[in-house]
Design a protein around this motif. Structure first.
Motif, short mmCIF file in Angstrom:
data_model
loop_
_atom_site.label_atom_id
_atom_site.label_comp_id
_atom_site.label_asym_id
_atom_site.label_seq_id
_atom_site.Cartn_x
_atom_site.Cartn_y
_atom_site.Cartn_z
N ASP A 117 5.58 -3.14 1.00
CA ASP A 117 4.64 -2.37 0.18
C ASP A 117 3.19 -2.57 0.63
OD1 ASP A 117 4.47 -5.00 -0.63
OD2 ASP A 117 4.37 -4.53 -2.77
N ASN A 118 2.97 -3.16 1.79
CA ASN A 118 1.60 -3.22 2.31
C ASN A 118 1.08 -1.80 2.53
OD1 ASN A 118 1.14 -5.95 2.30
ND2 ASN A 118 0.98 -6.18 4.52
N PRO A 119 -0.24 -1.59 2.33
CA PRO A 119 -0.74 -0.21 2.26
C PRO A 119 -0.64 0.59 3.56
CG PRO A 119 -2.56 -1.79 2.17
CD PRO A 119 -1.29 -2.58 2.01
N PHE A 120 -0.62 -0.08 4.72
CA PHE A 120 -0.60 0.69 5.96
C PHE A 120 0.77 0.73 6.63
CE2 PHE A 120 -5.05 -0.45 5.28
CZ PHE A 120 -5.59 0.83 5.24
N VAL A 121 1.79 0.27 5.93
CA VAL A 121 3.15 0.40 6.46
C VAL A 121 3.49 1.89 6.50
CG1 VAL A 121 5.59 -0.03 5.99
CG2 VAL A 121 3.91 -1.87 5.68
N GLY A 122 3.87 2.36 7.67
CA GLY A 122 4.19 3.78 7.83
C GLY A 122 2.97 4.67 7.97
N GLU A 123 1.77 4.09 7.96
CA GLU A 123 0.53 4.85 8.11
C GLU A 123 -0.17 4.40 9.39
OE1 GLU A 123 -0.37 7.06 5.73
OE2 GLU A 123 1.32 6.53 4.44
N ASP A 124 -1.23 5.11 9.78
CA ASP A 124 -2.07 4.62 10.87
C ASP A 124 -2.73 3.33 10.40
OD1 ASP A 124 -1.42 6.74 12.42
OD2 ASP A 124 -3.20 7.91 11.94
N GLY A 125 -2.69 2.29 11.24
CA GLY A 125 -3.27 1.01 10.86
C GLY A 125 -2.23 -0.08 10.93
N LEU A 126 -2.69 -1.28 11.16
CA LEU A 126 -1.75 -2.41 11.29
C LEU A 126 -1.05 -2.69 9.97
CD1 LEU A 126 -3.91 -4.79 13.53
CD2 LEU A 126 -1.95 -3.38 14.22
N ASP A 127 0.23 -2.98 10.08
CA ASP A 127 1.06 -3.19 8.89
C ASP A 127 0.62 -4.39 8.05
OD1 ASP A 127 2.64 -1.12 9.66
OD2 ASP A 127 4.30 -2.35 10.40
N THR A 128 -0.03 -5.35 8.69
CA THR A 128 -0.39 -6.57 7.96
C THR A 128 -1.66 -6.42 7.13
OG1 THR A 128 -1.48 -7.30 9.98
CG2 THR A 128 0.71 -8.21 9.52
N ILE A 129 -2.41 -5.34 7.33
CA ILE A 129 -3.71 -5.20 6.65
C ILE A 129 -3.54 -4.85 5.17
CG2 ILE A 129 -5.86 -3.87 6.55
CD1 ILE A 129 -5.67 -3.54 9.59
N TRP A 130 -4.28 -5.59 4.33
CA TRP A 130 -4.33 -5.31 2.88
C TRP A 130 -5.60 -4.54 2.53
CZ3 TRP A 130 -1.41 -5.44 -1.38
CH2 TRP A 130 -2.03 -5.51 -2.63
N SER A 131 -6.74 -5.02 3.02
CA SER A 131 -8.01 -4.33 2.78
C SER A 131 -8.90 -4.57 3.98
CB SER A 131 -8.66 -4.83 1.50
OG SER A 131 -8.94 -6.22 1.58
N TYR A 132 -9.97 -3.75 4.13
CA TYR A 132 -10.79 -3.83 5.34
C TYR A 132 -12.26 -3.61 5.02
CZ TYR A 132 -10.48 1.34 5.52
OH TYR A 132 -10.53 2.69 5.26
#
Lengths: 388, 388
Positions: free
Chosen positions: B216-231
């Motif tokens: 359920d991390n926000p960038f799973v399946g999206e552009d962006g690294l899967d491990t990122i929560w916020s930036y």
């Protein structure tokens, strides 16, 4: 010794992607009414050979990252199987209530075992007032002889007088959360508790890898126990994480009503209000209905039943044309049941190896090898290979 | 020795509910523009005494279930402090890149330490092409002298030439997921990567207790690294799970722009496009704006800055009238900063113990005792108590 050497040659194969492979079933929606008696699949020629024999009613099997295996024996023993052979029972396990269907049940290896050496297992536990399903965790000592810092993670409530219908399996989801399946202890009064959200009879339970309540469990902040994931189940002895990372369970139903489910959070799977089939004394179940608004349909049901043990999705390797197929152990009539899915439906079913006896658990290794746990006083592990 | 006996008497108090207490801040919504310079709170009379002295630039502190503490020293040592005194450095830690702001940074004890003995830490790691923030895990040996089965859980990308702005803290959420904060290595070109979802500069990273990517991390399946929560973060050296089980972070901003945030999944916290304050060379930051559509406002910011280290919510025990207040370590001007929240707003601020020096981390024990980690070549742990 030759036999054990063979085991090791087998298990030294890569174990990555051991759990799940296959086509997407993400959008699998159970049909209404549920599917049953799917067309027979083209038969697979297989052969099964003993890898380990002489285990006493083995119940659960789990593969360590190094390829060795832990196998539970229902009387209360856990053994390590590796190149050195079959170990003596591992010390430090709790006492188990090994009457009737009780004893040491499933065993599971936490995904981070290589760092934490954490092993989980389920067992029938004697408590004040009766017997319950419990899940415990321990750290396997470096030499593999002892379980250390053993603690219960989950203890079913309330105690039951009946050493029957304990479930149970443990599986870890991709987020590390653990699902633990239970049973409802069988008696006519107790089965009602499968609908009671203040008990953990007939429930899928979900806990964090630490054994805590995940904040997103469906009954957190609602009426109902925080640990409950889904309810209205009968006696679930099979559970697996599917190709899409979601939970699937299989349960012993009444006569003509074994069910395959894909439990969603907070949903009611109907037992003992609705069910396919009838009670084993031929009386009707609950309402006498198989479908009802607000209760879930199974993905599939069996009539006649298969008395399902554990299950696992196959990865299509090892010479099997089974990619994405679900392999289910059968206790009665015995052997292996294979389901194929196509476009979100059960497309076909195959029965294999009916003559090998009661299959309590199924393991698929990274190389496609299928291991079956034969639940008998002189049971063991059989390896399935394509024939010819 | 007398000093260490005193420590033990302190730590033998109950540690339950150590992390978080206090009034609900669940619906805390940052104001627009952000709050700053809240009214001064009524001053608290406190005194601080050395508990342990002689630690070399201590950076992180973590309390074990038995009350002993792990303390990191930036040059690369981890020590255990308990009734037997301060231990020799624990063996088995990886080599750290101890230049400038680098070295051994935070240390955290996994919530299931009593079973798994798992310890996590962050450190500056030398890799091909430069230096990065990394998080590793190991199992503390039973005798506390060695870290076993050490593995990296997270390695920041890409390598940087600058041994600056490494972050970092590790905190475990109530679901067992770990948040790891990073920095952006400070240089004008590298700071841009805080906005780049293909790097882990200036990010909050979230992993499972196994070190895997939570589905359920926000960038799973999206552009962006899967491990990122916020930036869009700058250099986060403080993180804590708040009374409602949610993540709070604090970061070193530019001059006049230190920020307290409550990072939500997938959100952009603006650095280096928007910020309060100005660069330390007095040039304006990025766009020169402090607010922009699509970028988040902080909960609070400091002008002048406090150069924040670690932080923790207080539980109101131990004679402190601080229930639910946030205690933040300050490196410059030093000492302790206390924020009080009322009805979802920062209601007031207090500065305490300005003369004790650089506070790199704050720990609140179950009994309300406040421990401060003094980051100096001859640093150590100070205990704060109500005065008189």
């Amino acid at each position: 010794m030759r036999r054990l050497v063979m085991i090791w040659a087998l298990l030294a194969t890569p174990l990555a992607a051991q759990v799940e492979q296959g086509p997407p079933n993400a959008e699998f929606e159970p049909a209404f009414p549920a599917q049953t008696r799917a067309p027979a699949l083209k038969e697979t020629a297989v052969q099964a050979d003993w890898l380990v024999r002489g285990l006493s009613n083995p119940w659960g099997i789990a593969v360590l990252p190094d390829g060795r295996m832990l196998v539970s024996e229902r009387p209360g023993r856990l053994r390590l199987i590796g190149p050195e052979g079959v170990s003596e029972p591992i010390n430090g396990l709790p006492e188990v209530d090994a009457r009737r269907q009780g004893g040491l049940l499933d065993v599971a290896v936490r995904p981070d075992f290589d760092r934490t050496r954490q092993v989980w297992w389920t067992y029938a536990k004697r408590v004040d007032g009766g017997t319950v399903t419990a899940a415990a965790t321990g750290r396997l000592s470096e030499d593999g002889t002892r379980m250390q810092d053993v603690q219960d993670i989950f203890v079913q409530e309330p105690p039951s007088p009946n050493p029957m219908h304990y479930g149970s399996r443990i599986v870890f989801g991709p987020d590390g959360m653990a699902f633990i399946t239970t049973g409802e202890h069988f008696s006519r009064s107790e089965r009602q508790l499968a609908q009671d959200l203040d008990t953990t009879y007939g429930k899928v339970v979900r806990v964090t890898p630490m054994g805590d309540v995940p904040p997103d469990n469906p009954f957190v902040g609602e009426d109902g126990l925080d640990t409950i994931w889904s309810y209205g189940h009968r006696n679930m002895q099979g559970a697996v994480i599917g190709p899409q990372g979601r939970l699937w369970t299989i349960e012993h139903g009444p006569a003509g009503g074994d069910e395959l489910n894909r439990p969603l959070p907070g949903r009611n799977y109907g037992w003992p209000v609705i069910s396919y089939g009838v009670n084993y004394n031929r009386s009707s179940v609950g309402s006498g209905e198989a479908v009802r608004e607000g209760m879930e349909q199974p993905v599939y049901y069996w009539d006649p039943v298969i008395a399902p043990g554990g299950m696992m999705f196959h990865n299509g390797r090892g010479g099997f044309d089974w990619n994405g197929d679900l392999l289910i152990g059968s206790l009665n009539p015995g052997g292996l049941v294979r389901l194929r899915f196509t476009e979100g439906r059960v497309a076909g079913e195959e029965r294999l190896l009916r003559d090998i006896g009661r299959v309590r658990d199924v393991e698929v290794l990274g190389d496609g090898t299928v291991l079956l746990l034969i639940d008998a006083p002189d049971g063991g592990i059989m390896r399935v290979r394509p024939a010819g």
